[in-house]
Design a protein around this motif. Structure first.
Motif, PDB file in Angstrom:
ATOM      1  N   PHE A 129       0.850  -1.194   0.000  1.00 16.88           N
ATOM      2  CA  PHE A 129       0.000   0.000   0.000  1.00 16.88           C
ATOM      3  C   PHE A 129       0.879   1.235   0.000  1.00 16.88           C
ATOM      4  O   PHE A 129       1.575   1.531   0.990  1.00 16.88           O
ATOM      5  N   GLU A 130       0.835   1.929  -1.147  1.00 17.97           N
ATOM      6  CA  GLU A 130       1.715   3.086  -1.310  1.00 17.97           C
ATOM      7  C   GLU A 130       1.051   4.323  -0.738  1.00 17.97           C
ATOM      8  O   GLU A 130      -0.154   4.516  -0.923  1.00 17.97           O
ATOM      9  N   GLY A 131       1.846   5.162  -0.054  1.00 16.96           N
ATOM     10  CA  GLY A 131       1.312   6.436   0.444  1.00 16.96           C
ATOM     11  C   GLY A 131       1.702   6.662   1.880  1.00 16.96           C
ATOM     12  O   GLY A 131       2.292   5.786   2.519  1.00 16.96           O
ATOM     13  N   PRO A 132       1.408   7.866   2.400  1.00 17.79           N
ATOM     14  CA  PRO A 132       1.734   8.149   3.805  1.00 17.79           C
ATOM     15  C   PRO A 132       0.919   7.240   4.719  1.00 17.79           C
ATOM     16  O   PRO A 132      -0.302   7.121   4.558  1.00 17.79           O
ATOM     17  N   CYS A 133       1.583   6.582   5.667  1.00 12.75           N
ATOM     18  CA  CYS A 133       0.860   5.596   6.473  1.00 12.75           C
ATOM     19  C   CYS A 133      -0.133   6.257   7.431  1.00 12.75           C
ATOM     20  O   CYS A 133      -1.024   5.582   7.945  1.00 12.75           O
ATOM     21  N   GLY A 134      -0.010   7.575   7.648  1.00  9.52           N
ATOM     22  CA  GLY A 134      -1.041   8.271   8.429  1.00  9.52           C
ATOM     23  C   GLY A 134      -2.388   8.264   7.710  1.00  9.52           C
ATOM     24  O   GLY A 134      -3.428   8.497   8.321  1.00  9.52           O
ATOM     25  N   THR A 135      -2.362   7.999   6.396  1.00 10.73           N
ATOM     26  CA  THR A 135      -3.599   7.899   5.611  1.00 10.73           C
ATOM     27  C   THR A 135      -3.957   6.440   5.332  1.00 10.73           C
ATOM     28  O   THR A 135      -5.124   6.046   5.453  1.00 10.73           O
ATOM     29  N   THR A 136      -2.951   5.638   4.965  1.00  8.31           N
ATOM     30  CA  THR A 136      -3.254   4.254   4.561  1.00  8.31           C
ATOM     31  C   THR A 136      -3.588   3.343   5.760  1.00  8.31           C
ATOM     32  O   THR A 136      -4.473   2.487   5.659  1.00  8.31           O
ATOM     33  N   LEU A 137      -2.902   3.537   6.896  1.00 13.67           N
ATOM     34  CA  LEU A 137      -3.152   2.643   8.043  1.00 13.67           C
ATOM     35  C   LEU A 137      -4.558   2.783   8.622  1.00 13.67           C
ATOM     36  O   LEU A 137      -5.206   1.770   8.912  1.00 13.67           O
ATOM     37  N   PRO A 138      -5.059   4.026   8.839  1.00 11.28           N
ATOM     38  CA  PRO A 138      -6.429   4.126   9.353  1.00 11.28           C
ATOM     39  C   PRO A 138      -7.436   3.409   8.458  1.00 11.28           C
ATOM     40  O   PRO A 138      -8.383   2.793   8.943  1.00 11.28           O
ATOM     41  N   LYS A 139      -7.208   3.422   7.131  1.00 12.99           N
ATOM     42  CA  LYS A 139      -8.115   2.688   6.223  1.00 12.99           C
ATOM     43  C   LYS A 139      -7.988   1.192   6.442  1.00 12.99           C
ATOM     44  O   LYS A 139      -8.979   0.474   6.516  1.00 12.99           O
ATOM     45  N   ALA A 140      -6.748   0.725   6.559  1.00 10.21           N
ATOM     46  CA  ALA A 140      -6.522  -0.723   6.677  1.00 10.21           C
ATOM     47  C   ALA A 140      -7.025  -1.271   8.007  1.00 10.21           C
ATOM     48  O   ALA A 140      -7.481  -2.411   8.083  1.00 10.21           O
ATOM     49  N   LEU A 141      -6.942  -0.474   9.064  1.00  7.61           N
ATOM     50  CA  LEU A 141      -7.222  -0.997  10.409  1.00  7.61           C
ATOM     51  C   LEU A 141      -8.617  -0.650  10.920  1.00  7.61           C
ATOM     52  O   LEU A 141      -8.996  -1.066  12.018  1.00  7.61           O
ATOM     53  N   SER A 142      -9.390   0.113  10.123  1.00 11.74           N
ATOM     54  CA  SER A 142     -10.755   0.445  10.579  1.00 11.74           C
ATOM     55  C   SER A 142     -11.672  -0.761  10.361  1.00 11.74           C
ATOM     56  O   SER A 142     -11.327  -1.672   9.611  1.00 11.74           O
ATOM     57  N   ASP A 143     -12.833  -0.757  10.990  1.00 10.71           N
ATOM     58  CA  ASP A 143     -13.777  -1.903  10.866  1.00 10.71           C
ATOM     59  C   ASP A 143     -14.301  -2.038   9.441  1.00 10.71           C
ATOM     60  O   ASP A 143     -14.425  -1.074   8.737  1.00 10.71           O
TER      61      ASP A 143
END
Ligand code: BJW
Ligand code: ZN
Length: 271
Positions: free
Chosen positions: A257-271
């Motif tokens: 997943f390319e991009g700043p992890c402050g943006t990509t992680l919340p997407k990946a870890l949300s319900d």
């Protein structure tokens, strides 16, 4: 590094939902959005020095003053920084799902931001900026003093033209234990030094039993951490990488997943 298309996030989230043991392995990139420079690349310099050239026992032996100035600066920067959306998404994920899954965060970072975000099951592989170790009696202590000693007050400016302060060793931080008085050093694993065997063992155990691993904001070039996720992928764990750009380990992983992890992680870890 070769380019790679970002993977299917919905598919990864399904995989993550089914996981029983999850490891999140982080590096300097997760703290970049909190304003803490990474090691490699443009921000990896302090004065004229590559940060990694000061993170060595040889540099400390040669000039404890210079190395303490460097770490004093880093302590002050990290103390003012705040955990970002990436750190918070991880802590929130653990607090929501930590009772139904085993979730372990292994970080190479020494800035303490995962803990400040609320992460509980945390392994700090390379130590912590706010711990000292006595070079004589080896005692490890938490130390949040700012500055850590009077002689370092106002020192440590990062600009390339600043000249080292050459602080006499006796004025640097020293052990307060009676009959010791040894010179203190940052409780950090420098290049060429072994990781604490107990810490390494905990990390390797978590890596060897996880079924999903997220590799976040690390260039995957510093060992032993660099081999953790490729080894997990090789034994069949699903590994997803979150980074601004591909790394030497990207081809070993299932998801990228390319991009700043402050943006990509919340997407990946949300319900
Ligand atoms: C974003 C982003 C955003 C940016 N969103 N992403 C085997 C082979 C070869 C060498 C060795 C080997 N085994 C051991 C070695 C020697 C050495 C080593 O690995 N050298 C390599 C450089 C080749 N390792 C050691 O010495 C280790 N000791 C050891 O193994 O002992 C036994 C032994 C010794 C000697 C030989 C053999 C065995 C100890 C390593 C200690 C590392 N210490 C440091 C400094 C101390 C901490 C400090 O002062 O802060 O730890 S080095 C430095 O690198 C720091 C980091 O934790 C570590 C990893 O860096 P990291 O986190 O990956 O940061 P960057 O900057 O490299 O990458 C940032 C990434 O984020 C980039 O990819 C960006 O794209 C990305 N990014 N913004 C998402 N917003
Ligand atoms: Zn001591």
């Amino acid at each position: 590094m070769a380019t790679r298309q970002s993977s299917d996030m919905a598919k990864f989230k399904e995989t993550l939902k089914a996981a029983k043991e999850v490891v999140i392995l982080s590096g300097a990139g997760i703290s970049a959005e909190s304003g803490i420079p990474t090691f490699r690349g443009a921000g990896g310099f302090w004065r004229k020095y590559q940060a990694s050239s000061l993170a060595t026992p040889e540099a400390f032996r040669h000039s404890p003053s210079l190395v303490w100035e460097f770490y004093h600066y880093r302590r002050e920067v990290a103390a003012k920084a705040q955990p970002n959306q990436g750190h918070k998404a991880i802590a929130d994920y653990e607090s929501r799902l930590g009772s139904e899954k085993k979730i372990t965060v292994i970080t190479q970072n020494v800035d303490g931001l995962h803990a400040r975000a609320g992460t509980k099951n945390l392994i700090e592989l390379h130590g912590n900026l706010y711990k000292t170790r006595c070079t004589k009696c080896k005692e490890v202590l938490v130390n949040n003093d700012s500055p850590i000693c009077e002689a370092l007050a106002g020192r440590g400016a990062p600009d390339a033209n600043v000249v080292g302060s050459d602080i006499p060793v006796k004025s640097l931080p020293h052990c307060k234990k009676t009959n010791c008085g040894g010179l203190l050093r940052p409780h950090i694993v420098w290049f060429g030094e072994s990781l604490d065997p107990a810490v390494l063992d905990k990390a390797e155990t978590a890596m060897s039993t996880c079924d999903v691993c997220l590799v976040v904001g690390t260039s995957s070039v510093v060992y032993p951490a660099a081999m953790f996720a490729p080894q997990a992928a090789a034994r069949g764990a699903i590994v997803a990488e979150f980074n601004l750009e591909p790394t030497p380990a990207t081809p070993d992983f299932h998801y990228y997943f390319e991009g700043p992890c402050g943006t990509t992680l919340p997407k990946a870890l949300s319900d």
